[in-house]
Design an enzyme around this catalytic site. Sequence first.
Site, PDB file in Angstrom:
ATOM      1  N   HIS A   1      -4.385   1.010   7.378  1.00 54.11           N
ATOM      2  CA  HIS A   1      -4.550   0.649   8.206  1.00 54.11           C
ATOM      3  C   HIS A   1      -5.734   0.577   9.715  1.00 54.11           C
ATOM      4  O   HIS A   1      -6.084   0.200  10.213  1.00 54.11           O
ATOM      5  CB  HIS A   1      -3.292   0.712   9.613  1.00 54.11           C
TER       6      HIS A   1
ATOM      7  N   GLU B   1       2.568   7.390  16.797  1.00 55.80           N
ATOM      8  CA  GLU B   1       4.386   7.383  16.728  1.00 55.80           C
ATOM      9  C   GLU B   1       5.087   8.263  16.734  1.00 55.80           C
ATOM     10  O   GLU B   1       4.761   9.603  16.880  1.00 55.80           O
ATOM     11  CB  GLU B   1       4.849   6.983  14.257  1.00 55.80           C
TER      12      GLU B   1
ATOM     13  N   LYS C   1       2.489  11.394  13.540  1.00 60.25           N
ATOM     14  CA  LYS C   1       3.716  11.240  13.496  1.00 60.25           C
ATOM     15  C   LYS C   1       4.914  11.996  14.244  1.00 60.25           C
ATOM     16  O   LYS C   1       4.297  13.205  14.846  1.00 60.25           O
ATOM     17  CB  LYS C   1       5.249  10.818  11.958  1.00 60.25           C
TER      18      LYS C   1
ATOM     19  N   LYS D   1       0.673  -1.410   0.454  1.00 59.95           N
ATOM     20  CA  LYS D   1      -0.074   0.322   0.197  1.00 59.95           C
ATOM     21  C   LYS D   1       0.867   1.551  -0.299  1.00 59.95           C
ATOM     22  O   LYS D   1       2.055   1.514   0.462  1.00 59.95           O
ATOM     23  CB  LYS D   1      -1.103  -0.345   1.089  1.00 59.95           C
TER      24      LYS D   1
HETATM   25  C1  BG6 Z   1       3.238   1.968   7.069  1.00 58.52           C
HETATM   26  C2  BG6 Z   1       3.652   3.612   6.847  1.00 58.52           C
HETATM   27  O1  BG6 Z   1       2.092   1.411   6.494  1.00 58.52           O
HETATM   28  O2  BG6 Z   1       2.719   2.233   8.785  1.00 58.52           O
HETATM   29  C3  BG6 Z   1       4.102   3.940   7.912  1.00 58.52           C
HETATM   30  O3  BG6 Z   1       3.478   4.139   5.229  1.00 58.52           O
HETATM   31  C4  BG6 Z   1       4.556   3.507   9.935  1.00 58.52           C
HETATM   32  O4  BG6 Z   1       4.699   5.534   8.062  1.00 58.52           O
HETATM   33  C5  BG6 Z   1       3.776   2.093   9.995  1.00 58.52           C
HETATM   34  O5  BG6 Z   1       5.442   4.104  10.348  1.00 58.52           O
HETATM   35  C6  BG6 Z   1       3.138   1.790  10.996  1.00 58.52           C
HETATM   36  O6  BG6 Z   1       3.502   0.085  11.499  1.00 58.52           O
HETATM   37  P1  BG6 Z   1       3.487  -0.238  12.251  1.00 58.52           P
HETATM   38  O7  BG6 Z   1       3.522  -1.331  12.546  1.00 58.52           O
HETATM   39  O8  BG6 Z   1       5.064   0.127  13.152  1.00 58.52           O
HETATM   40  O9  BG6 Z   1       2.394   0.675  13.948  1.00 58.52           O
END
Ligand code: BG6
Length: 499
Positions: free
Chosen positions: A257, A233, A348, A165
């Site tokens: 997501h 994040e 972020k 994606k």
């Molecule tokens: C990815 C995004 O799909 O998911 C990223 O492109 C993001 O920007 C990441 O940091 C987050 O995934 P997780 O599993 O670390 O929460």
Amino acid sequence: MTAPDLVLPPCDFTVFGGTGDLALRKLLPGLYEQERRRQLPAGTRIIGVSRTPLDDAGYRDLVTHALFDHVAEDHLEAGALHRLTARLHHLTLDIDSAEDWDRLHGLLKDRPVSRLAGARTSTTETAEVTRIHYLAVGSDLFGTICDRLDDLGLVTPRCRVVLEKPIGADLASSRQVNDAVGRVFEERQIFRIDHYLGKESVQNLLVTRFANVFLEPIWNSRWVDHVQITVAETLGVGERGDYYDRAGALRDMVQNHLLQLLCLVAMEPPSYVGGDAHDAVRDEKLKVLRALAPLTGTEVDRATVRGQYTSYGADLGHPSTTETFVALRAEVQNWRWSGVPFYLRTGKRLARQESTIEVVFKEPPHAMFPDSEGVTTPNRLTIRMQPDEGMQLHLTAKHPGPGGIRLHPASLDLTWADTFDERSPEPYERLLRDVMRGVPTLFMRRDEVEAAWGWVEPILEQWRASGVEPVRYHPGTDGPAAAERLLARDGRTWQEGSR
Ligand code: BG6
């Protein structure tokens, strides 16, 4: 569920974008973990394809370094490292060079199992290698890559393609990409990955909801006040600035997501999960996406918040109006969820690295303890995806001791690490195994992707039309104050810190 002893035919696992961030941080570590558990089919090769001038030895070095950086230290085993690197190859490919494609063809064509070192020779095994093409590149290249593979005769009915994606940048471009891939591969051969669906706690949400009886009767607008989904994040955009600045948080996180998580919370029970019923869960998720109340025009201004952390421009090296934070209020227009807001939030450089779903229930209908000390707090179910995967049910309890009833908040805590001896596999490890097995349940179907774009697109349009810049927030905070106001307007607050 993953069956450790399942015998699969050998794979040629080609990763387009084989030297990229995703391949080195997630895919190769995922394949390594499979190797460590001896789950990679005998005779499997992993072929990194990229523009980088590298031979096999150079690629093996690069991947070994990446594994040291991205695999848990206590999982690094010399034997498994050796076995995995022996499977690695690299092919330098310029997408416009017919010669380079011919070299790929030379590497992949006609590889009968009998000639493969270590391949099993059971009579039940088919002689054909399963070719898996993982497209860890921008979706604008998907069509060209699929066409070239087809021209070279590298697409057989046994072949699968995995799409990262975001697929497209809006509904029209996602349709174009899906059309282009669909001209070469049948839908059953296309695996659109959303790694959130590979997280143990996300799959466990299905089990908690549907393998128990206590939740379903109250899982509706009569008892649920609202739902919050947060994916926070602490990191910034890092090395991915180029990609991220074109995408932004809505496309990068919400369209896939967060909406997938919303679907799993809101969907109706499918009649069956597992076995060959690959579409049962996907059908129910699709119904949720189609029931999302559209956010359009000025309603977008009221129901969404767009933020950007203050040092984003400096991280990128140029000013930008791309959002690094989104909060929004959604509603699922159906009998079960009518009037229940779903608040979604992601960003972020926030204060915490935390992904949670909070299902907040209504207050008890009658206040029975008016003379007691303390107050009742609404029941709340916290599903923690990271860190410390688990689940907490927040209750009001009686504080022990005499002297009247004193109300006290308490919780039932189910932390995976304390409850199960086995570690949770990383999402990519689990999902790559499903691709090898040909099980598409945890992958997005074309209609789901398009329904999600269909809902997200008017938000993008309104943001563009209004020309309003994202509100700035300081790194290390919970994001812009406007996100607090979004809930405050409804008399609610975000649940900060799930523990
Ligand atoms: C990815 C995004 O799909 O998911 C990223 O492109 C993001 O920007 C990441 O940091 C987050 O995934 P997780 O599993 O670390 O929460």
